[in-house]
Design an enzyme around this catalytic site. Structure first.
Site, PDB file in Angstrom:
ATOM      1  N   ASP A  10      44.410  33.308  29.897  1.00 24.46           N
ATOM      2  CA  ASP A  10      44.430  32.476  31.085  1.00 24.46           C
ATOM      3  C   ASP A  10      43.758  31.151  30.691  1.00 24.46           C
ATOM      4  O   ASP A  10      43.068  31.082  29.671  1.00 24.46           O
ATOM      5  CB  ASP A  10      43.630  33.222  32.161  1.00 24.46           C
ATOM      6  CG  ASP A  10      43.283  32.347  33.319  1.00 24.46           C
ATOM      7  OD1 ASP A  10      44.214  31.871  33.978  1.00 24.46           O
ATOM      8  OD2 ASP A  10      42.082  32.120  33.568  1.00 24.46           O
ATOM      9  N   ASP A  12      42.368  28.150  33.233  1.00 24.84           N
ATOM     10  CA  ASP A  12      41.263  27.690  34.082  1.00 24.84           C
ATOM     11  C   ASP A  12      40.239  28.800  34.283  1.00 24.84           C
ATOM     12  O   ASP A  12      40.580  29.907  34.705  1.00 24.84           O
ATOM     13  CB  ASP A  12      41.772  27.285  35.472  1.00 24.84           C
ATOM     14  CG  ASP A  12      42.674  26.076  35.432  1.00 24.84           C
ATOM     15  OD1 ASP A  12      42.164  24.963  35.538  1.00 24.84           O
ATOM     16  OD2 ASP A  12      43.896  26.269  35.284  1.00 24.84           O
ATOM     17  N   ASP A 168      39.914  35.410  33.933  1.00 26.00           N
ATOM     18  CA  ASP A 168      38.701  35.317  34.765  1.00 26.00           C
ATOM     19  C   ASP A 168      38.952  35.671  36.223  1.00 26.00           C
ATOM     20  O   ASP A 168      38.075  35.465  37.060  1.00 26.00           O
ATOM     21  CB  ASP A 168      38.144  33.880  34.731  1.00 26.00           C
ATOM     22  CG  ASP A 168      38.999  32.927  35.561  1.00 26.00           C
ATOM     23  OD1 ASP A 168      40.240  32.959  35.412  1.00 26.00           O
ATOM     24  OD2 ASP A 168      38.435  32.192  36.386  1.00 26.00           O
TER      25      ASP A 168
HETATM   26  O1  LIG Z   1      45.552  26.555  38.428  1.00 23.85           O
HETATM   27  C1  LIG Z   1      45.086  27.618  38.872  1.00 23.85           C
HETATM   28  O2  LIG Z   1      44.938  27.864  40.085  1.00 23.85           O
HETATM   29  C2  LIG Z   1      44.671  28.689  37.941  1.00 23.85           C
HETATM   30  O3  LIG Z   1      45.037  28.505  36.646  1.00 23.85           O
HETATM   31  P1  LIG Z   1      44.767  29.743  35.646  1.00 23.85           P
HETATM   32  O4  LIG Z   1      45.869  30.716  35.904  1.00 23.85           O
HETATM   33  O5  LIG Z   1      44.824  29.073  34.292  1.00 23.85           O
HETATM   34  O6  LIG Z   1      43.400  30.266  35.961  1.00 23.85           O
HETATM   35 MG   LIG Z   2      41.754  31.489  35.589  1.00 20.40          MG
END
Ligand SMILES: O=C(O)COP(=O)(O)O
Ligand SMILES: [Mg+2]
Length: 221
Positions: A10, A12, A168
């Site tokens: 992942d 963010d 996360d």
């Molecule tokens: O942009 C988002 O809401 C989350 O992005 P992610 O899946 O990389 O955590």
């Molecule tokens: Mg994330």
């Protein structure tokens, strides 16, 4: 024949702390409606289902609904400022480089818009490690749909029984579980969950991956 091993990340809250730029873009958007800013800590739990959902949740917190113009402006503004304040978490560039040098194929499965994801990865010098990057706007199957992860593994040419997902957010756990792929939950991000394998320091990442994917040889390292 195919013993490629893959680690799918992942973005963010896992590799990068993007909350400062996400919150700033959200608050610039709200300011255009003469609405006061939302604190970063209150924006954090709104992250995880993509930029459009973040905007909706932020507006809802101020009893507003974003229109199409707000959405387009927010997405363009965020993409333009995606690296202003965003940094990798401590130890992440080293851990990612180390996994790549151990021969793991690395993929990115993010709900972030793909253009923003690629821009931030390349600005932080991380893009070269990732063979496949699939953003939440690049597939009809974004997380928690396991087909998002399946598409990344397909692109990497790695079978799901030689893969691990690192994230996360409960979405990441659900995505991995849906494909019966083991997950490593990182506690430094924005989501809250309980999981069988949890790490709270990037230094624990490589050993955790190796314990799962090469238990016989070096897995205890
Ligand atoms: O942009 C988002 O809401 C989350 O992005 P992610 O899946 O990389 O955590
Ligand atoms: Mg994330």
């Amino acid at each position: 024949m195919n013993d490629a091993r893959a680690v799918v990340f992942d973005l963010d809250g896992t590799l990068i702390d993007s909350l400062p730029d996400l919150a700033a873009a959200l608050n610039r958007s709200l300011a255009r409606h003469n609405t006061g800013p939302i604190a970063r800590a209150d924006v954090a739990p709104m992250v995880g289902d993509g930029a459009r959902m973040l905007l909706k949740r932020g507006y809802a917190a101020r009893s507003l609904e974003p229109g199409e113009d707000d959405e387009a402006e927010f997405l363009a503004d965020y993409e333009a400022h995606v690296t202003d304040l965003t940094e990798p978490y401590p130890g992440i560039p080293e851990a990612v480089a180390s996994l790549a040098s151990l021969g793991y194929r690395l993929g990115l499965c993010t709900n972030k818009p793909e253009a923003s994801a690629r821009k931030v990865l390349s600005a932080l010098g991380l893009e070269r490690f990732f063979g496949v990057v699939i953003g939440g706007d690049a597939t009809p199957y974004r997380k928690p749909d396991p087909r998002h992860l399946a598409a990344v593994l397909d692109g990497l040419g790695a079978p799901k029984h030689h893969a691990v997902m690192v994230g996360d957010h409960p979405n990441d756990l659900a995505t991995a579980a849906g494909l019966e792929v083991p997950a490593i939950f990182v506690t430094w991000g924005y989501g809250r969950a309980e999981a069988p394998i949890m790490i709270d320091d990037a230094a624990a990442l490589v050993p955790a991956v190796r314990r799962i994917l090469e238990p016989a040889a070096g897995g205890q390292a």
